[in-house]
Design a protein around this motif. Structure first.
Motif, PDB file in Angstrom:
ATOM      1  N   PHE A   1      34.980  -2.462 -29.204  1.00 51.71           N
ATOM      2  CA  PHE A   1      33.579  -2.044 -29.259  1.00 51.71           C
ATOM      3  C   PHE A   1      32.663  -3.263 -29.263  1.00 51.71           C
ATOM      4  N   SER A   2      31.444  -3.044 -28.791  1.00 49.39           N
ATOM      5  CA  SER A   2      30.462  -4.128 -28.774  1.00 49.39           C
ATOM      6  C   SER A   2      29.876  -4.325 -30.170  1.00 49.39           C
ATOM      7  N   LEU A   3      29.319  -5.503 -30.397  1.00 48.02           N
ATOM      8  CA  LEU A   3      28.737  -5.798 -31.703  1.00 48.02           C
ATOM      9  C   LEU A   3      27.526  -4.918 -31.987  1.00 48.02           C
ATOM     10  N   GLU A   4      26.746  -4.584 -30.970  1.00 49.53           N
ATOM     11  CA  GLU A   4      25.583  -3.720 -31.182  1.00 49.53           C
ATOM     12  C   GLU A   4      26.012  -2.333 -31.641  1.00 49.53           C
ATOM     13  N   GLU A   5      27.051  -1.798 -31.023  1.00 50.20           N
ATOM     14  CA  GLU A   5      27.537  -0.476 -31.421  1.00 50.20           C
ATOM     15  C   GLU A   5      28.099  -0.499 -32.837  1.00 50.20           C
ATOM     16  N   MET A   6      28.811  -1.542 -33.184  1.00 56.04           N
ATOM     17  CA  MET A   6      29.367  -1.651 -34.534  1.00 56.04           C
ATOM     18  C   MET A   6      28.262  -1.762 -35.578  1.00 56.04           C
ATOM     19  N   ASN A   7      27.222  -2.521 -35.293  1.00 54.44           N
ATOM     20  CA  ASN A   7      26.109  -2.662 -36.239  1.00 54.44           C
ATOM     21  C   ASN A   7      25.377  -1.345 -36.446  1.00 54.44           C
ATOM     22  N   SER A   8      25.159  -0.597 -35.379  1.00 59.22           N
ATOM     23  CA  SER A   8      24.445   0.674 -35.505  1.00 59.22           C
ATOM     24  C   SER A   8      25.232   1.669 -36.352  1.00 59.22           C
ATOM     25  N   LYS A   9      26.537   1.698 -36.234  1.00 62.02           N
ATOM     26  CA  LYS A   9      27.348   2.629 -37.024  1.00 62.02           C
ATOM     27  C   LYS A   9      27.386   2.226 -38.491  1.00 62.02           C
ATOM     28  N   VAL A  10      27.431   0.940 -38.754  1.00 60.48           N
ATOM     29  CA  VAL A  10      27.422   0.485 -40.146  1.00 60.48           C
ATOM     30  C   VAL A  10      26.094   0.825 -40.814  1.00 60.48           C
ATOM     31  N   GLN A  11      24.996   0.640 -40.122  1.00 59.06           N
ATOM     32  CA  GLN A  11      23.691   0.971 -40.694  1.00 59.06           C
ATOM     33  C   GLN A  11      23.554   2.467 -40.939  1.00 59.06           C
ATOM     34  N   TYR A  12      24.116   3.293 -40.079  1.00 59.44           N
ATOM     35  CA  TYR A  12      24.042   4.740 -40.279  1.00 59.44           C
ATOM     36  C   TYR A  12      24.840   5.159 -41.513  1.00 59.44           C
TER      37      TYR A  12
ATOM     38  N   LEU B   1      25.890   4.088 -49.522  1.00 55.90           N
ATOM     39  CA  LEU B   1      27.047   3.219 -49.693  1.00 55.90           C
ATOM     40  C   LEU B   1      26.602   1.764 -49.757  1.00 55.90           C
ATOM     41  N   SER B   2      27.186   1.031 -50.664  1.00 53.07           N
ATOM     42  CA  SER B   2      26.933  -0.403 -50.719  1.00 53.07           C
ATOM     43  C   SER B   2      27.785  -1.115 -49.672  1.00 53.07           C
ATOM     44  N   THR B   3      27.505  -2.396 -49.491  1.00 52.42           N
ATOM     45  CA  THR B   3      28.256  -3.161 -48.491  1.00 52.42           C
ATOM     46  C   THR B   3      29.726  -3.257 -48.861  1.00 52.42           C
TER      47      THR B   3
ATOM     48  N   LYS C   1      39.888   3.405 -43.407  1.00 55.41           N
ATOM     49  CA  LYS C   1      39.796   4.272 -42.223  1.00 55.41           C
ATOM     50  C   LYS C   1      38.983   3.567 -41.144  1.00 55.41           C
ATOM     51  N   PRO C   2      39.564   2.592 -40.447  1.00 53.89           N
ATOM     52  CA  PRO C   2      38.807   1.883 -39.399  1.00 53.89           C
ATOM     53  C   PRO C   2      38.508   2.750 -38.186  1.00 53.89           C
ATOM     54  N   GLN C   3      39.157   3.923 -38.069  1.00 57.06           N
ATOM     55  CA  GLN C   3      38.885   4.804 -36.936  1.00 57.06           C
ATOM     56  C   GLN C   3      37.459   5.338 -36.935  1.00 57.06           C
ATOM     57  N   LEU C   4      36.730   5.141 -38.040  1.00 58.06           N
ATOM     58  CA  LEU C   4      35.327   5.552 -38.066  1.00 58.06           C
ATOM     59  C   LEU C   4      34.519   4.844 -36.985  1.00 58.06           C
ATOM     60  N   MET C   5      34.916   3.638 -36.625  1.00 59.66           N
ATOM     61  CA  MET C   5      34.189   2.894 -35.606  1.00 59.66           C
ATOM     62  C   MET C   5      34.321   3.527 -34.222  1.00 59.66           C
ATOM     63  N   ALA C   6      35.286   4.391 -34.042  1.00 61.86           N
ATOM     64  CA  ALA C   6      35.463   5.038 -32.741  1.00 61.86           C
ATOM     65  C   ALA C   6      34.657   6.317 -32.607  1.00 61.86           C
ATOM     66  N   CYS C   7      33.977   6.751 -33.676  1.00 62.33           N
ATOM     67  CA  CYS C   7      33.223   8.008 -33.652  1.00 62.33           C
ATOM     68  C   CYS C   7      31.799   7.758 -33.169  1.00 62.33           C
ATOM     69  N   SER C   8      31.278   8.730 -32.455  1.00 61.95           N
ATOM     70  CA  SER C   8      29.919   8.637 -31.931  1.00 61.95           C
ATOM     71  C   SER C   8      28.927   9.178 -32.956  1.00 61.95           C
ATOM     72  N   ILE C   9      27.807   8.496 -33.086  1.00 65.49           N
ATOM     73  CA  ILE C   9      26.783   8.943 -34.033  1.00 65.49           C
ATOM     74  C   ILE C   9      26.138  10.234 -33.555  1.00 65.49           C
ATOM     75  N   GLU C  10      25.761  10.288 -32.301  1.00 63.33           N
ATOM     76  CA  GLU C  10      25.043  11.451 -31.782  1.00 63.33           C
ATOM     77  C   GLU C  10      25.956  12.654 -31.594  1.00 63.33           C
ATOM     78  N   GLU C  11      27.178  12.441 -31.163  1.00 62.31           N
ATOM     79  CA  GLU C  11      28.057  13.552 -30.827  1.00 62.31           C
ATOM     80  C   GLU C  11      28.923  14.014 -31.994  1.00 62.31           C
ATOM     81  N   ARG C  12      29.171  13.159 -32.985  1.00 62.17           N
ATOM     82  CA  ARG C  12      30.102  13.520 -34.042  1.00 62.17           C
ATOM     83  C   ARG C  12      29.434  13.561 -35.414  1.00 62.17           C
ATOM     84  N   TRP C  13      28.713  12.520 -35.785  1.00 65.71           N
ATOM     85  CA  TRP C  13      28.225  12.413 -37.162  1.00 65.71           C
ATOM     86  C   TRP C  13      26.986  13.259 -37.427  1.00 65.71           C
ATOM     87  N   LYS C  14      26.006  13.211 -36.567  1.00 68.00           N
ATOM     88  CA  LYS C  14      24.774  13.957 -36.828  1.00 68.00           C
ATOM     89  C   LYS C  14      24.997  15.471 -36.875  1.00 68.00           C
TER      90      LYS C  14
END
Length: 609
Positions: free
Chosen positions: A315-326, A332-334, A344-357
Motif C-alpha cells: 500500500f502507498s503511504l498516503e493510503e496508510m496514513n488515511s486509514k490510521v487517522q480514521y 484510540l491512542s497511538t 491484526k495488520p489486515q486492517l490496512m487492506a480494508c477500504s474506508i468507503e466500502e467497508r468501514w463507513k
C-alpha cells in the motif's frame, strides 16, 4: 470445297521449345494449300489454263489462355530463396498513395517476415521441447514479442560475429540462438512451478535478453528461503527485480532482518509480497518508521510483517496514513493503534468507503456508542475486516430471531465481539440447539441467557458444555431444573468441572447444606472456595449462626461482618425475650424468585422419591 479447321491444344513441351503456336491442318485438301510463286506466275501468263483460284482460310486468333501460357514460357525462372528472405522490391511509377518512402516500406515488410520466421522457430522449439501443447505454445509466443525481437537481432548478429554460422540461413541461426539461450528449459521450469503463460512471458521479456541472470536470481531467491512454488511468482510480480543488482537486494533483506524480521522469515515475506524488493532502501526505511513510531518493538514489527507482508510494501503511504487517522477517530491512542495493527495488520487492506463507513453506520443503528465500537476494535479487530451484508448482518438477525431484544443486541456485541466472527451454521446455531435440548433452557429463556452471557456462544460443545451438563445431571438435578438454574445464572455452564467438584463437596460434606440451597443460588460456584466460601463459613460456625447462601456470599467483607453482627444481636435479643422469632429469622428466610422456589420444590420431591 473447304472444311472447318480444327484447333489443336499444344503440349507443355511445345511451349517450352517456343515452337509456332499454329500449323496447317493436314486434313485440308491439297488444292486448298498455297501454291509456289512459279506456278502462280505461269498461270497468270496463260489464263486459259487458269482454273478457279482457291484462297486459303486463315486460322482463328489464339485464345487468352494460350497467350498466358506463352508469356509464362518466356518469363525467366524464379530463383530459389530460403524462407524468410526478402524479395526485390517492385518499382512502381506512381507512389502517391503511399505514406512512407519505398526503402522504409521494404524494410518494414522485411522485418515482419523475419519476425514471423523467428516466431515459427520459437514455436517449433517449444513444441519440440515438450513445453506444452500447440495452443499453449501459441498463446505463450503471442506475448513474447520482445523476446522474438531479440531472436531476430541475435540471429542477424551471428552472421557478422560468428564466421562458422555466416553461411547458414536465417532459420538455422534463429534456431541456434533459441537453443543457446536455454529458453525452452526455463519455460518448462516455470510451467512446472505453476506459473501462467502471461507470467512466463513477462519474466522472459523482462530479463533484457540475459536468461542467465534469471538463473542467478532464482539461486539468490533460494538463498533467502523462497520456496520453489513461489519463485516464479516473485519474478513475475517483482517488476523491477531483474534490473536491480544483488548488492541492493542484500541491503533490503539485511535491513528487514535488523528490524525484527528473522532470516528464515524473509523468504515467506518476499513470497507473499514481492513488491518489497522493488522498493529503494530509503523508501523502505520510511515505511518501517511509520509503524515503529506507533510504539511497536522489534518483536511486534517482525510478527506483523510475517503475518501480513503486504502491510509493509503493497500500500502507498498516503493510503496508510488515511486509514490510521480514521481509526484514531474512535478514541484510540497511538500506542493502542500500534498494538491493534500488530495483532491484526489486515486492517490496512480494508477500504474506508466500502467497508468501514457502512459498518459504523450499521453499528450506530444498533445503539452502539463510539466507546462500544472502540472496545470492539480493541477486543476483536477482525470485525472491521468482515463483510457487512454476508457475515455481520445475518448473525445479528439470528440473535434477534432467538429472542434477544433489539435494544440488547448492541450490548451483546459489545460484551462479546467475537460472536460476529463465528460461523453461523457451524458454531452459533449448534450452541443454541444444545442449550435448548440438552441443558433444558426453554424457548422463552434462551434469548435472556444469551443476552446475560453471550460468551456461551464461544464455548465448545464437546469439551465444555456437554461435560458441564453431564456433571450437573450426575448430581441428581433434573433436566428442567438445570434449565432454570442456567436461566438464573448462565455462566454456570462455562465453569470447569475440576473447579465445580471441590466446591460442591465442601457444600455437602463440610457445610452440610441440602441440594436445594445450590438450586436456589447457583451463583455459589462463582465464588472462590479458599478466599470466600471457607472463611465465611468458619465465621458463621464461630458465631453459631446460619444464613442462606444468597446472604452469606455476596457483598464485601465489611458488609458480611455487619450482617453477622446484626444476626448475633438479634439472636441475643431473642434469647432475652426482647424480639419475636419472625424478626430474628429474617436473614435466614429464603427470598429467592419464583424460579428458585419452584426449583427447590422440585428438588424436595426428588429427594422424597
Amino acid at each position: 470445297h473447304s472444311s472447318p479447321m480444327a484447333t489443336t491444344t499444344l503440349p507443355r513441351s511445345h511451349i517450352r521449345l517456343h515452337l509456332p503456336l499454329h500449323t496447317a491442318n493436314p486434313s485440308y485438301p491439297r488444292c486448298c494449300r498455297l501454291l509456289p510463286s512459279s506456278a502462280i506466275s505461269s498461270r497468270l501468263q496463260n489464263p486459259a489454263t487458269t482454273t478457279a483460284t482457291h484462297y486459303p482460310i486463315l486460322p482463328p486468333a489464339p485464345s487468352p489462355s494460350l497467350l498466358v501460357a506463352e508469356e509464362a514460357s518466356l518469363a525467366p525462372r524464379r530463383t530459389h530463396r530460403f524462407p524468410g528472405s526478402v524479395a526485390p522490391p517492385c518499382i512502381q511509377d506512381s507512389r502517391e498513395d503511399l505514406d512512407v518512402p519505398a526503402d522504409d516500406d521494404v524494410l518494414r515488410r522485411a522485418l515482419e517476415v523475419r519476425r514471423a520466421v523467428a516466431t515459427e522457430a520459437l514455436v517449433a522449439a517449444l513444441s519440440g521441447g515438450k513445453a506444452g501443447g500447440l495452443t499453449y505454445v501459441n498463446n505463450l509466443t503471442s506475448r513474447m514479442g520482445a523476446f522474438v525481437d531479440r531472436i531476430v537481432v541475435g540471429a542477424a548478429a551471428m552472421r557478422r560475429d560468428r564466421s562458422e554460422l555466416a553461411h547458414q540461413s536465417f532459420n538455422a541461426r534463429a534456431r541456434t540462438y533459441i537453443q543457446e539461450s536455454g529458453v525452452v528449459e526455463l519455460v518448462k521450469w516455470f510451467k512446472h512451478n505453476s506459473l501462467t503463460y502471461p507470467q512466463i512471458a513477462k519474466v522472459v521479456c523482462s530479463c533484457s535478453g540475459d536468461l542467465e541472470k534469471v538463473r542467478r536470481m532464482l539461486k539468490w531467491l533460494r538463498s533467502i528461503y523462497v520456496k520453489g512454488v513461489f519463485l516464479g511468482r516473485v519474478l513475475a510480480k517483482g517488476e523491477s527485480l531483474m534490473s536491480r543488482s544483488f548488492e541492493e537486494l542484500e541491503e533490503i533483506t539485511g535491513y528487514l532482518e535488523c528490524c525484527g524480521v528473522r532470516r528464515d522469515w524473509i523468504g515467506h515475506v518476499v513470497s507473499r509480497c514481492p513488491q518489497l524488493l522493488n522498493l529503494s532502501l530509503d523508501e523502505l526505511e520510511t515505511r518501517v518508521r511509520f509503524y515503529t513510531d506507533m510504539g511497536m518493538n522489534e518483536n511486534d514489527f517482525g510478527t506483523m510483517v510475517y503475518d501480513y507482508p503486504k502491510v509493509l510494501g503493497f500500500f502507498s503511504l498516503e493510503e496508510m496514513n488515511s486509514k490510521v487517522q480514521y481509526l484514531k477517530e474512535f478514541g484510540l491512542s497511538t500506542e493502542e493503534l500500534g498494538k491493534m495493527l500488530a495483532y491484526k495488520p489486515q486492517l490496512m487492506a480494508c477500504s474506508i468507503e466500502e467497508r468501514w463507513k457502512p459498518l459504523v453506520k450499521y453499528l450506530y443503528h444498533l445503539n452502539i456508542s463510539r466507546d462500544g465500537m472502540k472496545r470492539m476494535l480493541v477486543v476483536q479487530p477482525t470485525i472491521f475486516c468482515l463483510d457487512l451484508e454476508t457475515v455481520i448482518a445475518p448473525k445479528v438477525r439470528f440473535l434477534q430471531d432467538i429472542g434477544v431484544r433489539n435494544d440488547a443486541v448492541g450490548n451483546v456485541l459489545v460484551k462479546f465481539p467475537p460472536v460476529l466472527t463465528y460461523s453461523l451454521y457451524r458454531k452459533l446455531r449448534p450452541v443454541v440447539i444444545f442449550l435448548r435440548t440438552k441443558a433444558g433452557v426453554t424457548e422463552d429463556d434462551i434469548g435472556k441467557v444469551i443476552a446475560l452471557d453471550p460468551q456461551l456462544m464461544g464455548c465448545s460443545i464437546a469439551h465444555k458444555l456437554e461435560a458441564s451438563v453431564k456433571y450437573f445431571r450426575s448430581l441428581g438435578i433434573y433436566h428442567l431444573v438445570l434449565g432454570q438454574m442456567v436461566a438464573d445464572f448462565p455462566t454456570l455452564l462455562r465453569y470447569n468441572v475440576d473447579v465445580l467438584r471441590p466446591k460442591y463437596q465442601y457444600l455437602r460434606r463440610v457445610m452440610v447444606r441440602p441440594l436445594k440451597d445450590l438450586i436456589e443460588f447457583p451463583r455459589f460456584f462463582s465464588y472462590s472456595l479458599e478466599h470466600r466460601i471457607e472463611p465465611r463459613h468458619k465465621v458463621l460456625v464461630a458465631n453459631r449462626i446460619n444464613m442462606k447462601l444468597r446472604y452469606m456470599l455476596p457483598g464485601s467483607d465489611e458488609e458480611f461482618a455487619q450482617r453477622v453482627q446484626e444476626a448475633v444481636e438479634r439472636r441475643a435479643r431473642f434469647e432475652a425475650g426482647e424480639a419475636t422469632p419472625e424478626t430474628s429469622g429474617a436473614p435466614e428466610t429464603p427470598s429467592g424468585n419464583g424460579n428458585g422456589v419452584a426449583a427447590a420444590a422440585a428438588c424436595q420431591e426428588m429427594e422424597a422419591d
